[in-house]
Enzyme design. Structure first.
Site, PDB file in Angstrom:
ATOM      1  N   HIS A   1       0.863  -1.177   0.000  1.00 11.65           N
ATOM      2  CA  HIS A   1       0.000   0.000   0.000  1.00 11.65           C
ATOM      3  C   HIS A   1       0.900   1.228   0.000  1.00 11.65           C
ATOM      4  CE1 HIS A   1      -4.148  -1.175  -0.031  1.00 11.65           C
ATOM      5  NE2 HIS A   1      -4.003  -2.032   0.962  1.00 11.65           N
TER       6      HIS A   1
ATOM      7  N   ASP B   1       0.309   6.486  -4.216  1.00 14.90           N
ATOM      8  CA  ASP B   1      -0.853   6.205  -5.057  1.00 14.90           C
ATOM      9  C   ASP B   1      -1.038   7.279  -6.125  1.00 14.90           C
ATOM     10  OD1 ASP B   1      -1.398   3.947  -3.628  1.00 14.90           O
ATOM     11  OD2 ASP B   1      -3.167   4.714  -2.616  1.00 14.90           O
TER      12      ASP B   1
END
Length: 360
Positions: free
Chosen positions: A138, A168
């Site tokens: 992540h 991200d």
């Protein structure tokens, strides 16, 4: 209105959650037709809180103006439907782990055989090759493994998390859009598509530019909070005002530093921060603590010294500057609920309708 630059471009978006959907949102905002392929029942982001009407607010904001088609990619009939869509597509965007699309018969080589002009963009954490390619991760994982998170995490007893999804967005969404646009330009010259391998980890080294310069020039990188932009300099820190409000100071250049020192009345002996950075920092902290945030805000603004109080998100949304620039003029409808659209870095001249629906 000027024709949008991506009008006539069709994107098949197989991605989920944040990186890919934000990338395809930016393409859609510039005029591309985005067909979002979701599994039956919908992708995970549909169920993320908070809800706005019938949908997740996050899902609605990320998928404004897209068309959703639910398909089971393991079903041969659904696969044929995808291949029909590929024939008329310009871009495929996917975010599965390496090899998943190929196992479904939808890998870059499979689709290029049908559509040689296709631009195939994969977003993963670690890229399509290398020892970590199959690993899960992540945002925090990618920042941790690239050295970025070690540059400024606060104390070991109470480490601070970054307030944004840097990997991200900065390592996934933005590079994907950038490289898709480059591939579209290259295709105009060559007539051929491209395969793009976007690894969210890779761009984290770009974000560590200042630290990398120190490491390569001196042989040792900065430690936690020990670099110019991570807390080592009193010119670039956050200070507390008397009422507990916080002041962000970024007075790096001498003219800004001099203006700041004048505004807060910093004693002359403390102004040479090269001689005693910690002493200067303590003096500056004491000066800010002597007055409340409401006292400092107008004075810092008038001094034009790269210092300002920390605004809450609600305060920033109400700021006349951002309002006048039209950042919140676009919206997204989901059911009977209308939300402000996600702010995306697409120039207003290239954007289309100010109101659009989210898939439901």
């Amino acid at each position: 209105m000027t024709q949008q630059p991506l009008a006539g471009i069709t994107v098949l978006d197989f991605s989920t959650l944040l990186p890919g959907p934000l990338a395809s949102l930016m393409l859609a905002e510039a005029g591309a037709t985005v067909i979002k392929i979701e599994r039956p029942g919908g992708e995970d982001m549909r169920f993320f809180p908070p809800r706005a009407g019938p949908a997740s607010a996050l899902y609605a904001m990320l998928n404004r103006g897209k068309t959703c088609v639910e398909l089971d990619l393991k079903d041969p009939a659904a696969r044929e439907r995808v291949l029909e869509l590929v024939d008329g597509a310009d871009v495929v965007l996917e975010q599965f782990r390496p090899g998943v699309m190929a196992r479904l018969g939808l890998g870059p080589q499979d689709l290029a055989a049908r559509n040689p002009r296709l631009i195939y963009c994969s977003i993963t954490g670690f890229g399509q090759g290398g020892p970590r390619a199959p690993d899960a991760g992540h945002d925090i994982t990618y920042m941790a493994l690239t050295g970025l998170l070690a540059l400024s995490y606060g104390s070991g007893e109470a480490p601070v998390l970054p307030p944004a999804q840097i990997a991200d967005i900065g390592g996934g969404s933005f590079p994907a859009v950038m490289n898709i646009l480059l591939a579209l330009i290259a295709r105009e010259r060559s007539g051929r598509g491209a395969v793009l391998d976007i690894a969210m980890c890779d761009a984290m080294f770009t974000f560590a530019l200042f630290a990398q310069a120190k490491l390569t020039a001196t042989g040792r990188g900065p430690g936690n909070g020990a670099d110019l932009l991570t807390g080592a300099s009193p010119r670039y820190r956050i200070y507390a005002a008397g009422d507990g409000g916080l002041i962000a100071v970024g007075a790096l250049e001498e003219k800004f530093w001099t203006a700041l020192c004048d505004v807060v009345g910093l004693p002359e002996a403390a102004r040479d921060d090269r001689r005693d950075p910690d002493g200067t920092g303590r003096a500056l902290a004491a000066a800010f603590a002597a007055q409340d945030t409401a006292y400092w805000a107008p004075r810092l603004a008038a001094a034009d010294c790269c210092a300002a109080p920390l605004a809450t998100l609600a305060e920033a949304f109400a700021d006349p500057h951002f309002r006048e620039r039209g950042l919140f003029d676009f919206d997204v409808a989901t059911g009977d609920v209308t939300l402000p659209a996600t702010v995306v870095p697409i120039a207003p001249v290239f954007r289309g309708a100010r109101s659009a629906k989210a898939p439901v």
